[in-house]
Design an enzyme around this catalytic site. Structure first.
Site, PDB file in Angstrom:
ATOM      1  CD  GLU A 102      -5.767  -0.168   3.836  1.00 16.26           C
ATOM      2  OE1 GLU A 102      -5.221  -0.845   2.972  1.00 16.26           O
ATOM      3  OE2 GLU A 102      -6.958  -0.307   4.179  1.00 16.26           O
ATOM      4  CG  ASP A 103      -4.578   3.640   1.238  1.00 15.96           C
ATOM      5  OD1 ASP A 103      -3.746   2.830   1.675  1.00 15.96           O
ATOM      6  OD2 ASP A 103      -5.542   3.317   0.531  1.00 15.96           O
TER       7      ASP A 103
END
Length: 756
Positions: A102-103
């Protein structure tokens, strides 16, 4: 890998992290390894270390709001997964890696190659759908939930890691903005705490609720905690005395077990205080004692001892051993009164039941020698059923039904043969019948509760014996049953029946409804579904053909109003074409006038209202009923003030009450394709009066981002509260969503829109 091998230099791994900070991270990691080694010495520590190093390198210089390196968060989540839930190696690896997809630039393929496809799937399941654009916050929340539930139905470890992730985020929530604190706390209270409850993870559920309350109602939370701290010495003495009395009697009866007491956690006290309008001193069973023994027979023996020692309170005994809860919880509960008149609850269970009560599904997790986790899938088959029931639902319905199905209180009833069926609170014989089998529900012609015939909308109570009367000549369910049924399982099966059996009828009804809704917008069905528009329209609405769309409207799968809302741009484009045609009708000076068929006048006022046959007229909204886009409306030509717009259900617009001499002043109006950003309307809330009711209402309205222009509240002599609100909303869909949320507040009996 042993602790002595954990010597990777920070300079070669993550140059951005200072050596002294890296030393702290190494210490945290060694604590994680020690925790895992205590309960699972055969874990794959080499892969766990590799996951830690991969995550540290991927997150690099990313920082958290408190100024610490971001990698401290995955380490803390992995520690919760290990310490609280005792999960396997793959779960620890996934917890360490859970934010990388996600990051960071890491991909599913990277993790699958370096670790395993299972670990990659777990990380993917925990990740949000951050790279997709959604038309509304509800749609984004729905898709994230649906994705998580789908991954959860394949591997329950997804939700266990996600709950651990949310728990650490809530523990460090003080570094977020007040708006973020409230938003995340509300989501935790609505979604994650109830999921933890549904999975039987009571310990984590309590902490999630307490941390959420801290930000949703900080004043009440602080008052409760301070009151408990003030009376700590008094309470400790009472609990120590009860503990010693029960322990002594167990020893005398030669029962091997142990006793411990606890205070109810702040949110549990909060609910009791504000739903029952009580002070802290008046809260029932503020204290709870647990007696943990070896066998089931010991549980019932201890129950006799407790009732001999203390006076039991009638109606306060529950046997969850004979009738376990759906989340696997088993225990005997009894509330008694001690010698000093203080009531308290005693829970009696075996050691295994205690593990399940604390950790739920995680207590059933099994380990294989190769470290691959395996669970009892039958215990979470309900997740798959939940997804099947919501298939095809739109965002708002999905989230609403999800909360009802997963988070509602439950009622336990019996079949005539003595089998226990659990249903949502407020369930009816219709829910019971479809819970048995769809064929039973489709052929139901009557129902008996405790031997007596009852109406289909009868609300079932705990302990009822329910019998369904069926007939092979039955014509199937009634459309009204969808409104009566409480569970989405029953509603889904009823809709499936109409979808399958009455397709032709559904198409006719659906087309009529859709066409009628279009006319209110000033557009014909022929214009909207013209050959050049049709492919775009169907793709936007996710239907293969118009008949499929009409059938879905007909059997109740979707409403015409919601479909029209998704087609606003197309409708607006057609209305602009109408305007261009009207302008083309104006003859150029010097040219002969050509007679053409009259085009209906569709002029828009600044209020977003189309007035039939009039253009550029003043429009105002009547204060008696305050209509918003999506309401059925009618116009009244006033003297000197243009057209006043009423809701059709407004008493002042009732045809029976219109004076004959004013009949010609009532005209047709409709909502245009381009409306204002917000419209003011009124709501009336009727609730049981209690402290902090207005705080709860304000929290809901704030979370829904609804502006409140005025609020008036008054208490009645018989203990009720009447609250009048003036709110600004974009349309009836948003208004209905807000009303549903307000209705879910504890003590609220009804939420209505005044008319007339």
């Amino acid at each position: 890998m042993t602790d002595t091998q954990n010597t990777t230099a920070p300079a070669s791994l993550v140059p951005e992290i200072r050596p002294e900070v890296w030393a702290d991270l190494e210490q945290r990691y060694r604590k994680l390894e020690d925790t895992v080694r205590r309960y699972n010495p055969s874990a794959n520590f080499q892969q766990i270390r590799a996951a830690f190093e991969f995550a540290a390198k991927a997150h690099g210089a990313q920082m958290r709001k408190d100024g610490s390196p971001f990698i401290t968060h995955p380490l803390a989540v992995a520690q919760i997964v290990a310490e609280e839930l005792h999960l396997d190696s793959e779960s620890i690896e996934a917890a360490l890696l859970h934010d990388t997809i996600e990051d960071t630039s890491a991909t599913h393929e990277d993790i699958s190659r370096l670790f395993s496809p299972t670990v990659a799937d777990l990380v993917e399941g925990v990740s949000k759908l951050t790279r997709v654009h959604y038309t509304s916050k509800e749609e984004e929340q729905m898709e994230n939930l649906r994705k998580m539930l789908m991954a959860m139905s394949k591997d329950i470890r997804v939700i266990l890691i996600k709950i651990s992730d949310r728990l650490h985020n809530m523990r460090t929530m003080e570094y977020q903005t007040p708006e973020k604190q409230k938003q995340k706390s509300f989501e935790t209270m609505e979604i994650y705490a109830p999921i933890a409850h549904r999975l039987g993870m009571q310990k984590m559920k309590w902490e999630l609720e307490d941390l959420s309350l801290k930000y949703l109602d900080p004043i009440s939370y602080r008052e409760i905690v301070e009151a408990l701290n003030e009376k700590a010495a008094q309470y400790d003495g009472f609990m120590s005395s009860i503990h010693d009395q029960i322990t002594r009697r167990l020893r005398e009866a030669h029962i091997d077990g142990y006793v411990y007491g606890r205070m109810k956690h702040p949110y549990s006290i909060y609910r009791k205080m504000y739903t029952q309008n009580k002070s802290l001193d008046d809260v029932y069973d503020l204290f709870a004692f647990r007696v943990i023994v070896d066998t089931v027979s010991d549980c019932y023996n201890v129950l006799g001892i407790i009732h001999d020692l203390y006076k039991p309170i009638l109606g306060r005994f529950k046997d969850y051993i004979g009738t376990p809860k759906p989340n696997m919880y088993q225990s005997l509960h009894t509330t008694v009164v001690g010698q000093n008149g203080i009531p308290f609850e005693v829970q009696i269970r075996t050691r295994e039941m205690h593990e399940v009560a604390e950790y739920g599904i995680a207590a059933h997790w099994k380990y294989k020698q190769n470290g691959q986790g395996a669970g009892d899938e039958g215990r979470y088959e309900w997740v798959r059923r939940l997804l099947e029931n919501q298939e095809g639902a739109d965002a708002e319905d999905f989230i609403h039904s999800l909360k009802v199905d997963m988070f509602a209180d439950e009622v336990f009833v019996f079949t005539p043969r003595g089998d226990v069926i659990n249903l949502p609170a407020g369930a009816t014989p219709i829910d019971f019948a479809y819970n048995i089998h769809s064929a039973v529900g489709n052929h139901m012609v009557g129902a008996k509760v405790n031997g007596r015939l009852v109406p289909f909308d009868t609300r079932l109570k705990n302990g009822d014996i329910v019998e369904v009367v069926t007939s092979q000549s039955a014509h199937g369910p009634s459309r009204d049953w969808v409104k009566i049924a409480r569970s989405s399982n029953a509603r889904s099966k009823i809709r499936q029946w109409f979808k399958r059996e009455r397709r032709d009828e559904n198409i006719v009804n659906g087309r009529s409804s859709f066409e009628s809704e279009l006319k209110r917008c000033g557009v014909t069905l022929k214009e909207l579904t013209a050959e050049e528009n049709l492919p775009v329209i169907l793709k936007r609405l996710s239907f293969k053909s118009l008949d499929d769309m009409y059938a879905a409207i007909g059997y109740g799968g979707v409403t015409s109003l919601k479909l029209i809302g998704r087609l606003r741009e197309d409708i607006q484009r057609i209305l602009h074409q109408h305007q261009a045609e009207r302008q083309a009708e104006v003859p150029v000076e010097g040219q002969p006038e050509v007679t053409r068929p009259a085009v209906p006048v569709r002029e828009h006022s600044e209020q977003g209202i189309v007035v039939q046959g009039l253009s550029n007229c003043l429009v105002k909204f009547s204060k008696c009923c305050s209509p918003v886009p999506g309401d059925e409306i009618v116009g009244f030509i006033t003297r000197g003030y243009g057209v006043s717009v009423h809701r059709k259900d407004c008493p002042n617009a009732d045809p029976a009450r219109r004076p004959p001499e004013e009949a010609g002043r009532w005209i047709k109006v409709s909502w245009g394709g381009k409306t204002r950003e917000s419209y003011r309307t009124n709501l009336q809330v009727v609730s049981k009066d209690r402290p902090n009711l207005l705080v709860d209402i304000s929290t809901i309205l704030s979370a829904a981002k609804v502006h409140v222009s005025s609020l008036n509240a008054r208490s009645t002599a018989d203990g009720f509260a009447l609250i009048s609100l003036a709110v600004d909303v974009s349309d009836s869909q948003q208004l209905q969503a807000v009303m549903r949320r307000l209705e879910q507040i504890s003590g609220v009996m009804r939420v209505t829109r005044p008319a007339g």
